[in-house]
Design a protein around this motif. Structure first.
Motif, PDB file in Angstrom:
ATOM      1  N   ILE A 169       0.858  -1.272   0.312  1.00 56.08           N
ATOM      2  CA  ILE A 169      -0.179   0.033  -0.121  1.00 56.08           C
ATOM      3  C   ILE A 169       0.960   1.318   0.020  1.00 56.08           C
ATOM      4  CG2 ILE A 169      -1.626   1.481   1.245  1.00 56.08           C
ATOM      5  CD1 ILE A 169      -3.034  -1.122   2.633  1.00 56.08           C
ATOM      6  N   LEU A 170       0.952   1.649  -1.369  1.00 60.93           N
ATOM      7  CA  LEU A 170       1.892   2.909  -1.600  1.00 60.93           C
ATOM      8  C   LEU A 170       0.671   4.590  -1.128  1.00 60.93           C
ATOM      9  CD1 LEU A 170       3.702   1.790  -4.641  1.00 60.93           C
ATOM     10  CD2 LEU A 170       4.422   1.754  -2.365  1.00 60.93           C
ATOM     11  N   GLU A 171       0.930   5.402  -0.379  1.00 60.77           N
ATOM     12  CA  GLU A 171       1.252   6.376  -0.402  1.00 60.77           C
ATOM     13  C   GLU A 171       1.227   7.442  -2.062  1.00 60.77           C
ATOM     14  OE1 GLU A 171       1.161   9.693   3.553  1.00 60.77           O
ATOM     15  OE2 GLU A 171       3.199   9.936   2.382  1.00 60.77           O
ATOM     16  N   GLU A 172       0.491   8.371  -2.204  1.00 63.03           N
ATOM     17  CA  GLU A 172       0.666   8.675  -3.577  1.00 63.03           C
ATOM     18  C   GLU A 172       1.293   9.910  -3.375  1.00 63.03           C
ATOM     19  OE1 GLU A 172      -1.825  12.938  -5.971  1.00 63.03           O
ATOM     20  OE2 GLU A 172      -2.683  11.462  -4.013  1.00 63.03           O
ATOM     21  N   ARG A 195      14.703   0.043  -3.652  1.00 63.10           N
ATOM     22  CA  ARG A 195      15.132  -0.446  -2.452  1.00 63.10           C
ATOM     23  C   ARG A 195      14.729  -1.663  -1.784  1.00 63.10           C
ATOM     24  NH1 ARG A 195      17.095   3.963   0.862  1.00 63.10           N
ATOM     25  NH2 ARG A 195      18.183   2.100   2.531  1.00 63.10           N
ATOM     26  N   ILE A 196      12.920  -1.094  -1.591  1.00 67.45           N
ATOM     27  CA  ILE A 196      12.471  -2.353  -0.510  1.00 67.45           C
ATOM     28  C   ILE A 196      12.069  -3.069  -1.369  1.00 67.45           C
ATOM     29  CG2 ILE A 196      10.181  -2.712   0.912  1.00 67.45           C
ATOM     30  CD1 ILE A 196      10.063   0.356   1.025  1.00 67.45           C
ATOM     31  N   LEU A 197      12.258  -3.287  -2.507  1.00 66.91           N
ATOM     32  CA  LEU A 197      11.428  -4.402  -3.235  1.00 66.91           C
ATOM     33  C   LEU A 197      13.389  -5.600  -3.456  1.00 66.91           C
ATOM     34  CD1 LEU A 197       8.862  -3.548  -5.644  1.00 66.91           C
ATOM     35  CD2 LEU A 197       9.240  -4.427  -3.953  1.00 66.91           C
ATOM     36  N   ASP A 198      14.131  -4.752  -3.476  1.00 62.76           N
ATOM     37  CA  ASP A 198      15.726  -5.427  -3.517  1.00 62.76           C
ATOM     38  C   ASP A 198      16.030  -5.663  -2.262  1.00 62.76           C
ATOM     39  OD1 ASP A 198      16.090  -4.381  -6.305  1.00 62.76           O
ATOM     40  OD2 ASP A 198      16.847  -3.156  -5.510  1.00 62.76           O
ATOM     41  N   SER A 199      15.227  -5.731  -1.245  1.00 62.96           N
ATOM     42  CA  SER A 199      15.637  -6.244   0.029  1.00 62.96           C
ATOM     43  C   SER A 199      15.147  -7.714   0.293  1.00 62.96           C
ATOM     44  CB  SER A 199      15.258  -5.185   1.018  1.00 62.96           C
ATOM     45  OG  SER A 199      15.762  -5.084   2.292  1.00 62.96           O
ATOM     46  N   VAL A 228      -1.380   7.112   4.439  1.00 64.22           N
ATOM     47  CA  VAL A 228      -0.675   5.688   5.094  1.00 64.22           C
ATOM     48  C   VAL A 228       0.807   6.575   5.601  1.00 64.22           C
ATOM     49  CG1 VAL A 228      -1.775   4.216   3.880  1.00 64.22           C
ATOM     50  CG2 VAL A 228       0.595   4.858   3.461  1.00 64.22           C
ATOM     51  N   ASP A 229       1.421   5.551   5.855  1.00 61.49           N
ATOM     52  CA  ASP A 229       2.247   6.274   6.676  1.00 61.49           C
ATOM     53  C   ASP A 229       3.605   6.141   5.603  1.00 61.49           C
ATOM     54  OD1 ASP A 229       5.529   6.740   7.653  1.00 61.49           O
ATOM     55  OD2 ASP A 229       5.099   6.244   9.548  1.00 61.49           O
ATOM     56  N   GLU A 230       3.471   6.737   3.952  1.00 60.67           N
ATOM     57  CA  GLU A 230       4.606   6.816   3.412  1.00 60.67           C
ATOM     58  C   GLU A 230       4.184   4.801   2.639  1.00 60.67           C
ATOM     59  OE1 GLU A 230       8.290   8.034   2.732  1.00 60.67           O
ATOM     60  OE2 GLU A 230       8.252   8.306   4.617  1.00 60.67           O
ATOM     61  N   ILE A 231       4.145   3.412   3.065  1.00 63.47           N
ATOM     62  CA  ILE A 231       3.989   2.749   2.753  1.00 63.47           C
ATOM     63  C   ILE A 231       3.910   1.816   3.731  1.00 63.47           C
ATOM     64  CG2 ILE A 231       6.713   2.051   2.392  1.00 63.47           C
ATOM     65  CD1 ILE A 231       6.243   0.310   0.401  1.00 63.47           C
ATOM     66  N   TYR A 232       3.016   0.761   3.079  1.00 62.88           N
ATOM     67  CA  TYR A 232       2.307  -0.418   4.185  1.00 62.88           C
ATOM     68  C   TYR A 232       3.495  -1.547   3.132  1.00 62.88           C
ATOM     69  CZ  TYR A 232      -0.212   2.367   7.939  1.00 62.88           C
ATOM     70  OH  TYR A 232      -0.206   2.565   8.514  1.00 62.88           O
TER      71      TYR A 232
END
Length: 268
Positions: free
Chosen positions: A27-30, A39-43, A68-72
């Motif tokens: 869930i991504l913030e606009e 970076r998150i997906l590579d991690s 949301v707080d940037e990303i869930y």
């Protein structure tokens, strides 16, 4: 990303399962930065390769800025359980040994110190987040009679010990002198006024094994890179009062209770 993968992998592992497949939803913030997302997906991908699992499906939603707080990131997982590997409260007996695979409290304190980074606090603490499936497999191969497994995340070691005592009805006795904890971690806990027993871990497993197989269990854990500091930290006693006692370094005894509230916002 690593935390999302390891959290589900470890939940499966301590249920006695071999993790196989994960789903991942975002869930991504606009306006969320694409390089940060990469970076998150590579991690997450690196952690999945390390754990030997496949991320086979997922979903992505974008919501208005501020919702949301940037990303869930949330994951679910499926694993397979070998016959006879169903650890649980019902298998625990008096005389069983309580083990932990390594030092406690690194994850929660590392996160808290990072959030205090603007307040002249410096530390070399790093999160212990890691996939534990291969470590659990090594333990179960060596000691098939392992009766209980749990990863001490929210609520820390104290939360797991209280669950064990309440779930079995037996007294659980821990020895403070046997608890593995790094000096820098202990210092950070004292500086922040926190009890290391209640601080979250993301790369450790608590196990209960028959007392006469404790040495074999510790050796199996120490033979794995994730369990080099494994130790016996207590015993399951015969008293049927469902409490947890901690024998302190000065020779006293205190009752360990489940922590009230959460020292960290929900991040795992």
């Amino acid at each position: 990303g690593r935390l999302a993968v390891c959290g589900t992998v470890n939940d499966l592992a301590v249920a006695g399962a071999v993790p196989r497949w994960l789903s991942m939803a975002l869930i991504l913030e606009e306006g969320f930065a694409v390089p940060t997302l990469e970076r998150i997906l590579d991690s997450a991908a690196e952690a999945a390769r390390e754990a030997g699992v496949a991320i086979v499906c997922g979903d992505t939603k974008v919501v208005p800025r501020g919702e949301v707080d940037e990303i869930y990131v949330t994951t679910s997982g499926v694993g397979t359980i070998r016959p006879g590997r169903e650890p649980g409260f019902r298998r625990v007996r008096p005389g069983d040994a309580v083990l932990i695979s390594g030092g406690i409290a690194d994850h929660g304190l590392a996160v808290m110190l990072q959030r205090q980074s603007g307040r002249d606090l410096e530390s070399d603490l790093e999160s212990d987040v890691a996939p534990l499936a291969s470590l659990v497999e090594a333990l179960l191969d060596a000691v098939p009679g392992t009766s209980f497994l749990r990863d001490p995340t929210r609520g820390g070691l104290a939360g797991v010990a209280v669950d064990l005592a309440e779930g079995t009805g037996y007294r659980v006795r821990l020895d403070e002198t046997l608890l593995p904890i790094r000096k820098s971690t202990l210092y950070a806990a004292e500086m922040l006024g926190l009890d290391p027993l209640t601080v979250a871990n993301e790369g450790k497993v608590v196990a209960v094994v028959p007392g006469d197989e404790a040495d074999r269990a510790v050796a199996a854990m120490r033979g794995h890179p994730r369990g080099r500091d494994a130790a016996v930290i207590g015993r399951v006693e015969s008293e049927r009062d469902g409490i947890v006692e901690l024998l302190t370094e000065v020779g006293g005894v205190r009752v360990v209770v489940r922590p009230y509230g959460e020292e960290l916002p929900r991040i795992c």
